[in-house]
Write a protein that holds these residues in place. Structure first.
Motif, PDB file in Angstrom:
ATOM      1  N   GLY A 120      -8.231  21.793  30.024  1.00 13.94           N
ATOM      2  CA  GLY A 120      -6.955  21.107  29.956  1.00 13.94           C
ATOM      3  C   GLY A 120      -5.928  21.666  30.910  1.00 13.94           C
ATOM      4  O   GLY A 120      -6.269  22.325  31.886  1.00 13.94           O
ATOM      5  N   PRO A 121      -4.668  21.459  30.611  1.00 16.45           N
ATOM      6  CA  PRO A 121      -3.624  21.533  31.628  1.00 16.45           C
ATOM      7  C   PRO A 121      -2.844  22.838  31.735  1.00 16.45           C
ATOM      8  O   PRO A 121      -1.723  22.814  32.184  1.00 16.45           O
ATOM      9  CB  PRO A 121      -2.687  20.426  31.169  1.00 16.45           C
ATOM     10  CG  PRO A 121      -2.750  20.502  29.675  1.00 16.45           C
ATOM     11  CD  PRO A 121      -4.166  20.851  29.366  1.00 16.45           C
TER      12      PRO A 121
ATOM     13  N   SER B 267       1.925  21.023  20.930  1.00 20.01           N
ATOM     14  CA  SER B 267       3.122  21.815  21.176  1.00 20.01           C
ATOM     15  C   SER B 267       3.276  22.044  22.667  1.00 20.01           C
ATOM     16  O   SER B 267       2.357  22.529  23.325  1.00 20.01           O
ATOM     17  CB  SER B 267       3.020  23.167  20.457  1.00 20.01           C
ATOM     18  OG  SER B 267       4.097  24.010  20.792  1.00 20.01           O
ATOM     19  N   GLY B 268       4.435  21.692  23.203  1.00 21.90           N
ATOM     20  CA  GLY B 268       4.730  21.964  24.601  1.00 21.90           C
ATOM     21  C   GLY B 268       4.579  20.758  25.507  1.00 21.90           C
ATOM     22  O   GLY B 268       3.962  19.753  25.161  1.00 21.90           O
ATOM     23  N   THR B 269       5.176  20.903  26.697  1.00 23.10           N
ATOM     24  CA  THR B 269       5.176  19.846  27.710  1.00 23.10           C
ATOM     25  C   THR B 269       4.628  20.408  29.012  1.00 23.10           C
ATOM     26  O   THR B 269       5.060  21.482  29.462  1.00 23.10           O
ATOM     27  CB  THR B 269       6.604  19.314  27.942  1.00 23.10           C
ATOM     28  OG1 THR B 269       7.067  18.696  26.729  1.00 23.10           O
ATOM     29  CG2 THR B 269       6.644  18.299  29.068  1.00 23.10           C
ATOM     30  N   VAL B 270       3.698  19.702  29.600  1.00 19.66           N
ATOM     31  CA  VAL B 270       3.121  20.135  30.876  1.00 19.66           C
ATOM     32  C   VAL B 270       4.212  20.205  31.943  1.00 19.66           C
ATOM     33  O   VAL B 270       4.996  19.265  32.120  1.00 19.66           O
ATOM     34  CB  VAL B 270       2.004  19.171  31.319  1.00 19.66           C
ATOM     35  CG1 VAL B 270       1.537  19.499  32.737  1.00 19.66           C
ATOM     36  CG2 VAL B 270       0.825  19.243  30.356  1.00 19.66           C
ATOM     37  N   GLY B 271       4.269  21.332  32.617  1.00 18.52           N
ATOM     38  CA  GLY B 271       5.237  21.504  33.689  1.00 18.52           C
ATOM     39  C   GLY B 271       6.609  21.978  33.257  1.00 18.52           C
ATOM     40  O   GLY B 271       7.490  22.182  34.100  1.00 18.52           O
ATOM     41  N   ASP B 272       6.812  22.177  31.955  1.00 15.30           N
ATOM     42  CA  ASP B 272       8.104  22.644  31.446  1.00 15.30           C
ATOM     43  C   ASP B 272       7.974  24.115  31.079  1.00 15.30           C
ATOM     44  O   ASP B 272       7.375  24.461  30.048  1.00 15.30           O
ATOM     45  CB  ASP B 272       8.520  21.815  30.234  1.00 15.30           C
ATOM     46  CG  ASP B 272       9.927  22.152  29.737  1.00 15.30           C
ATOM     47  OD1 ASP B 272      10.461  23.202  30.126  1.00 15.30           O
ATOM     48  OD2 ASP B 272      10.479  21.355  28.946  1.00 15.30           O
TER      49      ASP B 272
END
Length: 774
Positions: A525-526, A570-575
């Motif tokens: 994943g990311p 939980s969380g945002t990619v790139g943040d």
């Protein structure tokens, strides 16, 4: 209507007063309604006092209702608003429709108010500093809402009381301490000047002629005797005032006619068992506290020989209850852990305050309603008012609880109008608003709580809060299932018996990974190292006892047995401020909560994860349907994911959200969905706004039977929930998050109270009719 076990016990023990709830004077407190209509209190209105600034409360200005009293004719409330430096006036001639009458600025901080005839006596703090305190008593004509005179008090007032015969007023001059010195420890660093009591002779017709006398209280307490800090005062019909010296843990009786101390004594201490003293995101009432000083805050006489203290308790974990004393200083009753258990039983326990003062009793009030002598105890952190019958001061009988806006402080019994009024001081637009709460007493069934929990084997209640998604049992129309979200560790599934009123939360299942299914989740994943779950992230989801820390937002009962749980990522990619710590997943459990399967999204979506992910989940015809709360990847609308359980493949459609309508802006998203069994679904859509700012809390219907992949579906409005939510007499909750349809077609919704974190803790479980009626 079926009676729950606690109501049955109440009927056996107390056939003469059948009100709301009863605890039979033990440490467990429950509630229940029945078919016999008896007298009880029901909340009829909540007035956010921001309406004094803007009729729609379209203001960010902090407001509060802290202390409240009522005019002699019972028509006008007067409350203090410390943040704005005003007293406010409210017309309650129609209690169900309280109307703002404006405010009056007093040139300082109003701290307390009490009514004497045509006047409101307002204590006003004008202090320049802790070491240079000052204050005055503003005498306000209620009819004209103007100051007629002021009396110098010489120090900082904190409480005002008027004697029943209106011959005297008494003002507690606290001269509060600087809490930054030695952490406010009065026993380590007494801080001059000392506090005292001011007695005002109010017999003259002209308030300008009212004389004042100071009552010295130094040398009385064993704790910091040179620094008494009077906190609260109340007066009985013999014109004896009882004064709490909270920080000194002392109680003082004063004869107002002679302005002399007639007796004084320590408030003593309490030892508690089965309470929660650790802030670990789990409510665990298994701890003990020994010899905790009471440190009483509010106080009220219940007769000329007995008074009640609300024991806020700042030291050593908090005293967490209330006590009835006689005038000789003897404890005739102490509540022990009852309020702690009560708040946990009703989903109002503030786990984030476990190391401090728990539910934190703040104030107490007495009122004689016909033949019923009633005591009201405000729980500040749980935003509840507990009601007791005190016919026997040695054995008060718990009757019911009343929900309040956040932070109830002032409380005023109005027996002449069969009313009770509570002032709530917490205000922060978007989470809560300072408000006046109005309750009517009549022959009626109590309407709160909507949910109460049953007992565990150790006699403590099943603690709960932060209920999110809702699901109906497939075969039992009297059972719903819910889950708690990430406000708590060691995630749980709850079973609710809705054949009782209130609903009984009688089952709890810990979600566990005892088969290692979640632990074996592939790492892809990311994240920066191309691993969705590195070892630390995965370990954070699974505890040593195999319980798991998910963010359960949706639940559905599986046709093959067990449950589907939608866990929001939980969380945002790139943040960088909100890094990805877990992915969105649907977890399958067996009937005991053991994980048997985990379904995650395709990597193409994981790579654009936004923290507003999975919310509701439903199963229909071999497929799972999962609602995303908000749109991802700059898409116009959120997705509804459709997972084929046989093919193990995803497809998606898009759901057209309503545009933002709240005057406070914010966003609109999905909260839950439930299958109607024919390819159509009910969907719960809401904005992130609370109270007077709330605009969108709606149920829509969509048809997914023949929806093309990647199409945007159409929707039909079935129910605007705001009328249902305001019908409870309270402020509209922000997070209306659960939606379920039972086997017989009944539609239920519930709200998430955020684990009583920046929230009043109110739990509503509303039956809004049948699908045929929507």
């Amino acid at each position: 209507m079926k009676l729950n076990k606690l109501m049955q016990a109440m009927l056996l023990s107390a056939p003469l007063i059948l009100v709301g709830c009863n605890s039979d004077n033990d440490d467990s407190s429950g509630s229940g309604n029945n078919d016999t209509v008896a007298s009880s209190f029901v909340r009829v209105a909540t007035l956010p006092v921001c309406v004094q600034i803007d009729a729609e409360c379209d203001t960010d200005t902090e407001t509060a209702a802290e202390i409240v009293d009522v005019s002699d004719d019972g028509q006008t409330l007067i409350y203090t608003d410390s943040p704005r430096g005003v007293v406010g006036f409210v017309d309650i001639s129609s209690p169900e429709n309280p109307a703002p009458l404006g405010t009056l600025s007093l040139g300082g901080e109003p701290t307390a108010v009490a009514v004497r005839g045509q006047y409101a006596l307002v204590g006003v703090n004008t202090s320049a500093s802790f070491t240079n305190p000052s204050g005055e008593l503003a005498v306000v004509d209620i009819a004209s809402r103007s100051v007629v005179t002021t009396l110098d008090l010489g120090g900082q007032p904190d409480s005002v009381a008027v004697s029943p015969d209106e011959a005297f007023a008494a003002i507690a001059i606290e001269n509060e301490r600087d809490e930054d010195l030695d952490d406010g420890r009065i026993d380590l660093t007494p801080q001059a000047p000392a506090g005292y009591l001011v007695v005002v002779d109010t017999s003259d017709a002209d308030p300008a002629n009212w004389p004042t006398r100071d009552v010295d209280m130094t040398g009385l307490a064993s704790v910091a005797p040179t620094d008494p800090e009077p906190e609260y005062v109340d007066i009985n019909s013999n014109n004896i005032a009882v004064v709490t010296l909270q920080e000194n843990n002392h109680l003082v009786l004063v004869d107002l006619a002679t302005a002399t101390v007639t007796d004084h004594f320590s408030a003593g201490d309490v030892s508690l068992v089965q309470v929660d003293t650790a802030e670990e995101d789990i409510i665990s009432q298994t701890d003990s506290l020994a010899n905790v000083v009471r440190e009483p805050d509010g106080v009220t006489w219940i007769d000329n020989s007995h008074f009640v203290t609300a024991d806020e308790g700042d030291m050593n974990g908090g005293s967490r209850g209330f006590t009835i004393f006689n005038t000789g200083g003897d404890v005739v009753y102490t509540s022990g852990n009852q309020l702690e258990h009560l708040t946990a039983r009703l989903g109002h326990y503030p786990e984030g305050r476990s190391e401090n003062k728990g539910n934190e009793p703040e104030n107490a009030e007495f009122g004689q309603y016909g033949d019923a002598p009633l005591l009201f105890v405000n729980s500040e952190r749980s935003s509840l008012v507990a009601v007791y019958d005190v016919s026997d001061p040695q054995s008060p009988r718990f009757l019911q609880v009343l929900p309040a806006a956040a932070g109830p402080e002032g409380v005023k019994a109005i027996p002449s109008g069969n009313l009770l009024v509570v002032a709530s001081e917490e205000d922060d637009r978007g989470t809560f608003r300072g408000a006046v709460n109005v309750y009517a007493y009549a022959e009626q069934a109590s309407t709160y709580p909507a949910i109460e929990s049953a007992d565990r084997n150790d006699g403590t209640p099943i603690p709960f809060a932060a209920l999110s998604g809702l699901a109906a049992d497939l075969s039992d129309a009297n059972r719903l299932w819910s889950i708690e979200d990430s406000a708590f560790r060691a995630s749980r599934i709850f079973g609710l018996d809705i054949s009782t009123t209130p609903a009984s939360l009688d089952r709890e299942l810990r979600i566990t990974d005892s088969n290692g299914v979640l632990a074996a989740l592939p790492t892809s994943g990311p994240t920066a190292d191309d691993s969705a779950f590195d070892d630390t992230d995965l370990a954070a989801l699974i505890n040593d006892d195999d319980t798991v820390n998910l963010d359960p937002e949706g639940i559905a009962v599986s046709t093959s047995g067990g449950f589907w749980i939608a866990s929001e990522g939980s969380g945002t990619v790139g943040d960088g401020d909100r890094p990805v710590e877990s992915l969105n997943m649907v977890v399958k459990t067996d009937a005991q909560g053991v994980i048997t399967d985990v379904v995650t999204l395709p990597d193409s979506l994981n790579n654009v994860q936004l923290r507003f992910g999975f919310e509701g989940v439903a199963e229909y015809n071999g497929k799972l349907y999962v609602a995303f709360q908000r749109a991802w990847n700059s898409e116009a609308n959120p997705r509804i994911g459709i997972y084929d359980l046989t093919a193990e493949s995803w497809s998606f459609v898009f759901y057209p959200l309503d545009t933002v309508e709240s005057r406070n802006g914010g966003w609109v998203g999905l909260s839950d969905l439930t299958s109607l069994g024919d390819g159509s679904f009910l969907v719960l859509e809401r904005d992130n706004q609370f109270g007077p700012d709330a605009a969108i809390k709606r149920i829509y219907q969509i048809d997914l039977a023949d929806a093309d992949a990647d199409s945007t579906v159409s929707k039909t409005l079935k129910r605007d929930l705001i009328p249902d939510l305001t019908a409870t007499g309270g402020l509209v909750p922000e997070k209306v998050e659960g939606l379920a349809v039972t086997a017989n077609g009944d539609v239920w919704v519930n709200n998430d109270n955020d684990g009583v974190d920046d929230n009043s803790g109110e739990n509503q479980l509303l039956h809004i009719g049948n699908t045929s009626d929507l």
